[in-house]
Design a protein around this motif. Structure first.
Motif, PDB file in Angstrom:
ATOM      1  N   GLU A 110      46.047  46.908  54.292  1.00 22.70           N
ATOM      2  CA  GLU A 110      46.514  45.552  54.607  1.00 22.70           C
ATOM      3  C   GLU A 110      45.348  44.643  54.954  1.00 22.70           C
ATOM      4  O   GLU A 110      45.307  43.478  54.544  1.00 22.70           O
ATOM      5  N   THR A 111      44.380  45.167  55.689  1.00 21.96           N
ATOM      6  CA  THR A 111      43.215  44.360  56.062  1.00 21.96           C
ATOM      7  C   THR A 111      42.416  43.934  54.838  1.00 21.96           C
ATOM      8  O   THR A 111      41.953  42.789  54.748  1.00 21.96           O
ATOM      9  N   ILE A 112      42.243  44.841  53.866  1.00 22.26           N
ATOM     10  CA  ILE A 112      41.524  44.490  52.632  1.00 22.26           C
ATOM     11  C   ILE A 112      42.203  43.303  51.954  1.00 22.26           C
ATOM     12  O   ILE A 112      41.541  42.345  51.544  1.00 22.26           O
ATOM     13  N   TRP A 113      43.519  43.375  51.842  1.00 20.37           N
ATOM     14  CA  TRP A 113      44.226  42.289  51.163  1.00 20.37           C
ATOM     15  C   TRP A 113      44.268  41.011  51.987  1.00 20.37           C
ATOM     16  O   TRP A 113      44.154  39.904  51.437  1.00 20.37           O
ATOM     17  N   LEU A 114      44.402  41.129  53.301  1.00 19.64           N
ATOM     18  CA  LEU A 114      44.389  39.913  54.124  1.00 19.64           C
ATOM     19  C   LEU A 114      43.033  39.225  54.058  1.00 19.64           C
ATOM     20  O   LEU A 114      42.958  37.994  54.007  1.00 19.64           O
ATOM     21  N   ASP A 115      41.966  39.999  54.028  1.00 17.66           N
ATOM     22  CA  ASP A 115      40.630  39.409  53.866  1.00 17.66           C
ATOM     23  C   ASP A 115      40.529  38.674  52.526  1.00 17.66           C
ATOM     24  O   ASP A 115      39.915  37.602  52.440  1.00 17.66           O
ATOM     25  N   TRP A 116      41.111  39.262  51.488  1.00 16.22           N
ATOM     26  CA  TRP A 116      41.080  38.617  50.170  1.00 16.22           C
ATOM     27  C   TRP A 116      41.884  37.320  50.184  1.00 16.22           C
ATOM     28  O   TRP A 116      41.439  36.294  49.666  1.00 16.22           O
ATOM     29  N   PHE A 117      43.064  37.356  50.789  1.00 17.11           N
ATOM     30  CA  PHE A 117      43.898  36.155  50.803  1.00 17.11           C
ATOM     31  C   PHE A 117      43.386  35.066  51.737  1.00 17.11           C
ATOM     32  O   PHE A 117      43.781  33.900  51.592  1.00 17.11           O
ATOM     33  N   GLU A 118      42.528  35.423  52.680  1.00 17.58           N
ATOM     34  CA  GLU A 118      41.869  34.383  53.474  1.00 17.58           C
ATOM     35  C   GLU A 118      41.075  33.442  52.569  1.00 17.58           C
ATOM     36  O   GLU A 118      40.898  32.265  52.877  1.00 17.58           O
ATOM     37  N   ARG A 167      52.000  22.256  47.290  1.00 14.74           N
ATOM     38  CA  ARG A 167      53.061  23.174  47.691  1.00 14.74           C
ATOM     39  C   ARG A 167      53.749  23.832  46.495  1.00 14.74           C
ATOM     40  O   ARG A 167      54.012  25.040  46.499  1.00 14.74           O
ATOM     41  N   ASP A 168      54.072  23.068  45.448  1.00 15.38           N
ATOM     42  CA  ASP A 168      54.798  23.634  44.315  1.00 15.38           C
ATOM     43  C   ASP A 168      53.952  24.602  43.500  1.00 15.38           C
ATOM     44  O   ASP A 168      54.481  25.367  42.690  1.00 15.38           O
ATOM     45  N   LEU A 169      52.639  24.590  43.718  1.00 12.79           N
ATOM     46  CA  LEU A 169      51.728  25.472  42.981  1.00 12.79           C
ATOM     47  C   LEU A 169      51.255  26.663  43.816  1.00 12.79           C
ATOM     48  O   LEU A 169      50.598  27.561  43.290  1.00 12.79           O
ATOM     49  N   GLN A 170      51.585  26.672  45.123  1.00  9.12           N
ATOM     50  CA  GLN A 170      50.971  27.656  46.013  1.00  9.12           C
ATOM     51  C   GLN A 170      51.411  29.090  45.734  1.00  9.12           C
ATOM     52  O   GLN A 170      50.599  30.019  45.764  1.00  9.12           O
ATOM     53  N   SER A 171      52.697  29.294  45.440  1.00 12.87           N
ATOM     54  CA  SER A 171      53.165  30.663  45.215  1.00 12.87           C
ATOM     55  C   SER A 171      52.474  31.293  44.007  1.00 12.87           C
ATOM     56  O   SER A 171      51.976  32.427  44.079  1.00 12.87           O
ATOM     57  N   MET A 172      52.423  30.562  42.889  1.00 14.16           N
ATOM     58  CA  MET A 172      51.766  31.122  41.707  1.00 14.16           C
ATOM     59  C   MET A 172      50.260  31.227  41.917  1.00 14.16           C
ATOM     60  O   MET A 172      49.625  32.166  41.406  1.00 14.16           O
ATOM     61  N   THR A 173      49.680  30.301  42.667  1.00 12.22           N
ATOM     62  CA  THR A 173      48.248  30.407  42.966  1.00 12.22           C
ATOM     63  C   THR A 173      47.968  31.677  43.762  1.00 12.22           C
ATOM     64  O   THR A 173      46.988  32.384  43.503  1.00 12.22           O
ATOM     65  N   ALA A 174      48.839  31.984  44.734  1.00 13.62           N
ATOM     66  CA  ALA A 174      48.665  33.211  45.508  1.00 13.62           C
ATOM     67  C   ALA A 174      48.760  34.438  44.612  1.00 13.62           C
ATOM     68  O   ALA A 174      47.972  35.381  44.741  1.00 13.62           O
ATOM     69  N   PHE A 175      49.724  34.426  43.682  1.00 11.39           N
ATOM     70  CA  PHE A 175      49.837  35.559  42.760  1.00 11.39           C
ATOM     71  C   PHE A 175      48.601  35.650  41.870  1.00 11.39           C
ATOM     72  O   PHE A 175      48.063  36.745  41.633  1.00 11.39           O
ATOM     73  N   CYS A 176      48.145  34.514  41.339  1.00 14.80           N
ATOM     74  CA  CYS A 176      46.952  34.536  40.489  1.00 14.80           C
ATOM     75  C   CYS A 176      45.730  35.005  41.273  1.00 14.80           C
ATOM     76  O   CYS A 176      44.861  35.707  40.718  1.00 14.80           O
ATOM     77  N   TRP A 177      45.661  34.635  42.545  1.00 17.89           N
ATOM     78  CA  TRP A 177      44.548  35.122  43.376  1.00 17.89           C
ATOM     79  C   TRP A 177      44.662  36.628  43.572  1.00 17.89           C
ATOM     80  O   TRP A 177      43.663  37.348  43.563  1.00 17.89           O
ATOM     81  N   TRP A 178      45.900  37.127  43.733  1.00 21.22           N
ATOM     82  CA  TRP A 178      46.099  38.575  43.791  1.00 21.22           C
ATOM     83  C   TRP A 178      45.601  39.224  42.508  1.00 21.22           C
ATOM     84  O   TRP A 178      44.932  40.273  42.552  1.00 21.22           O
ATOM     85  N   VAL A 179      45.929  38.645  41.343  1.00 20.30           N
ATOM     86  CA  VAL A 179      45.491  39.210  40.060  1.00 20.30           C
ATOM     87  C   VAL A 179      43.974  39.360  40.037  1.00 20.30           C
ATOM     88  O   VAL A 179      43.448  40.403  39.620  1.00 20.30           O
ATOM     89  N   LEU A 180      43.267  38.335  40.482  1.00 19.70           N
ATOM     90  CA  LEU A 180      41.800  38.402  40.461  1.00 19.70           C
ATOM     91  C   LEU A 180      41.294  39.507  41.383  1.00 19.70           C
ATOM     92  O   LEU A 180      40.352  40.231  41.031  1.00 19.70           O
ATOM     93  N   GLY A 181      41.910  39.663  42.556  1.00 17.56           N
ATOM     94  CA  GLY A 181      41.507  40.754  43.445  1.00 17.56           C
ATOM     95  C   GLY A 181      41.879  42.110  42.885  1.00 17.56           C
ATOM     96  O   GLY A 181      41.097  43.063  42.934  1.00 17.56           O
ATOM     97  N   ALA A 182      43.085  42.205  42.331  1.00 21.17           N
ATOM     98  CA  ALA A 182      43.556  43.468  41.766  1.00 21.17           C
ATOM     99  C   ALA A 182      42.697  43.919  40.605  1.00 21.17           C
ATOM    100  O   ALA A 182      42.542  45.125  40.361  1.00 21.17           O
ATOM    101  N   ASN A 183      42.115  42.967  39.870  1.00 21.53           N
ATOM    102  CA  ASN A 183      41.333  43.307  38.676  1.00 21.53           C
ATOM    103  C   ASN A 183      39.864  43.581  38.970  1.00 21.53           C
ATOM    104  O   ASN A 183      39.073  43.744  38.037  1.00 21.53           O
TER     105      ASN A 183
END
Length: 578
Positions: free
Chosen positions: A177-185, A192-208
């Motif tokens: 959880e700490t690894i991912w929270l550091d990434w999402f920081e 606002r209307d773009l934030q959810s997909m931006t968060a997912f796209c940021w996850w994709v970059l970390g996941a990859n």
């Protein structure tokens, strides 16, 4: 209201983690977890190997006291939760642990930061079990009780699994959880209307993120852990442009890896991967080498290796990354390699000697199966001419900034190349032509829009290209911009570069419209591009321009689509939301 908390951003990303299009994984890990019925299956991510070739576990199921499979009830970046309070998480990059996890309603918060541990001790796993099958059909079962509350599965380089009871599951859960929270920081805060997909796209970059131990444990943000486990030169540029908004150091690392292995004559390789580089057909398996040589340039020696690279957008990407965080000494080092690469195009890839470099093989264009390559090679393409003009103009600006090169020479070459590019304009048809070994290509494709990037086209030509973008029989599809004109005989809405919409070509057209003085149209296309990604359910490799959905054969959670969504979202949220 905007989302500013890293945990809230992680939860937004979790809404998209279906374990089908988006697997459960960890930055730097090669382990991928997908949904399989009520349980999951496990694979590794390896260069030039399919998921089917990289099976670790065919099934992993958690069972309750009566032997019934517990369904997956929630997925967050750090944990897969099963009904009954069992969670699967990572224990470092090479292992998984499965055991008791308290739900939010069950957690007992304490002031010493040990709330999770306290909650875990309060519930029993007695009678539950974890079982899995390996590709050879072997079944393993671990019974859980009040002493064995979790299991650990260590995944070896040979994909074999060693298991044992785990006493570190709560700590593993917290560490992941700490690894991912550091990434999402680091995740950009956007409209606002773009934030959810931006968060997912940021996850994709970390996941990859994949670690390359042979290269000093360098971090490569790969196009996808599903089938694209390497650093492709072109992808690295687009990925860096998105990463720069939250992690400029990692963005610079992508460019440095792309530039690290030039050939003696300056050519940059197509791919940097864990076993070396892909720079010529000799770097491919024997069967692929023969195929490439048979399809190679009609002018180049067919018995010689075919150079494989990607389009020259290096200086453009470098300039973008440095906008966020200057790094002058580092930039000077990279520029030396970029200048040599630019010279390589003119010295080694002008295969017919007319002053305009050509693509000697489709792989070097990035648009592998575009109809502009249906004829003989080499291919004179307007996108390549546009990139070369843009790169020389960027290099001139860098020369003026650092005083370490001849800016006038770059501007002079850009002017000559632009003149040759304008020779490809077909005024009757209103498009820039490609040529196959000197013969005009009939197909109307997206490469003909890339000259907008130069910012130096005559206004009447800009007007004609803008009209083509709006024309429903050309590029004004329901979900623009198709890679082949809708009314063209070669148009196919599902076939890679023969019709589908790609986020990278859209982003380049946005940049081209802006450079050509059409800021309003650039803004509109940026809005339509982010709308496409949200409509289609994520940053896929490419999209059907009629339905706006993922094309059937497109890869999901695709790196440059995610990165460029982030870049466009930040631009559309200007001034940035704090």
């Amino acid at each position: 209201m905007t989302v500013t908390d890293a945990a809230a951003l992680a939860a937004l990303a979790g809404e998209h983690l279906d374990l089908v299009r988006a697997p459960f994984t960890l930055p730097r890990s090669r382990v991928l977890v997908f949904r399989e019925g009520d349980g999951v299956r496990v694979h590794t991510a390896e260069y030039e190997r399919s998921l089917a070739e990289c099976r670790v576990l065919d099934t992993l199921v958690v069972r309750d006291r009566d032997g019934a499979a517990l369904p997956i009830t929630a997925v967050l970046p750090h944990v897969i939760e099963f009904g009954g309070g069992i969670g699967l998480t990572f224990a470092g990059p090479h292992a998984l642990t499965v055991g008791r996890v308290a739900s939010a309603s069950e957690r007992i918060e304490t002031t010493d930061g040990q709330g999770l541990d306290t909650a875990l001790r309060a519930y029993s796993t007695d009678g539950m079990s974890i079982e899995w099958t390996t590709p050879d059909g072997a079944l393993t079962r671990i019974a859980l009780d009040d002493e064995t509350t979790a299991a650990r599965l260590d995944i070896g380089a040979d994909r074999n699994v060693q298991h044992a009871a785990s006493v570190t599951h709560p700590a593993d859960l917290a560490a992941t959880e700490t690894i991912w929270l550091d990434w999402f920081e680091r995740c950009p805060r956007v409209r606002r209307d773009l934030q959810s997909m931006t968060a997912f796209c940021w996850w994709v970059l970390g996941a990859n993120i994949v670690e390359l131990p042979a290269l000093g444990h360098a971090r490569a943000v790969v196009p996808s852990k599903i089938g694209y486990v390497g650093l492709w030169q072109w992808d690295a540029y687009f990925i860096a442009v998105g990463l720069r908004h939250g992690d400029p150091e990692l963005a610079r690392e992508q460019l440095e890896l792309a530039f690290r292995f030039p050939s003696d004559d300056g050519q940059l390789p197509d791919v940097v991967h864990e076993h070396g580089v892909l720079a010529t057909s000799d770097d491919l398996p024997p069967s692929d080498r023969e195929t490439l040589r048979r399809a190679g340039s009609a002018i180049a020696d067919p018995s010689a290796p075919v150079p494989l690279t990607k389009p020259p957008l290096a200086a453009w990407a470098l300039a973008k990354v440095l906008e966020i965080e200057p790094a002058d000494d580092w930039a000077r080092e990279q520029l030396a390699r970029i200048r040599r690469s630019q010279d390589w195009w003119f010295a080694a890839s002008d295969l017919d000697g007319d002053g305009m470099p050509e693509y000697g093989h489709p792989y070097s264009s990035g648009l592998d199966d575009s109809p502009i390559f249906d004829g003989p090679l080499p291919t004179t393409a307007p996108d390549l001419g546009a990139y070369l003009v843009l790169q020389d103009l960027e290099l001139a600006r860098f020369a003026e900034r650092f005083g370490d090169a001849d800016a006038a020479a770059h501007r002079s070459r850009a002017e000559r190349t632009l003149g040759l590019l304008l020779d490809l304009w077909d005024d009757e048809r209103g498009l820039f032509r490609a040529r196959a070994a000197g013969v005009d290509v009939v197909s109307d494709t997206v490469v003909g829009l890339m000259p907008l990037l130069t910012g130096h086209l005559p206004e009447p030509i800009v007007d004609r290209l803008v009209a083509a973008l709006a024309d429903p029989r050309r590029f004004g599809a329901a979900w623009a911009v198709p890679t082949v004109a809708v009314g063209d005989a070669d148009f196919s809405p599902e076939h890679m570069w023969r019709g589908p919409v790609w986020v990278n070509t859209n982003a380049l057209i946005v940049a081209g419209l802006r450079a050509s003085g059409r800021a309003g149209l650039a803004l509109d296309l940026a809005e339509r591009t982010v709308a496409l990604v949200m409509h289609g359910g994520g940053p896929h490799e490419y999209f059907n321009p009629i339905t706006g959905q993922k094309a059937a054969t497109a890869t999901t959670a695709f790196g440059w689509s995610a990165a460029l969504f982030v870049d466009l979202a930040v631009g559309l949220s200007s001034p940035p939301v704090e």
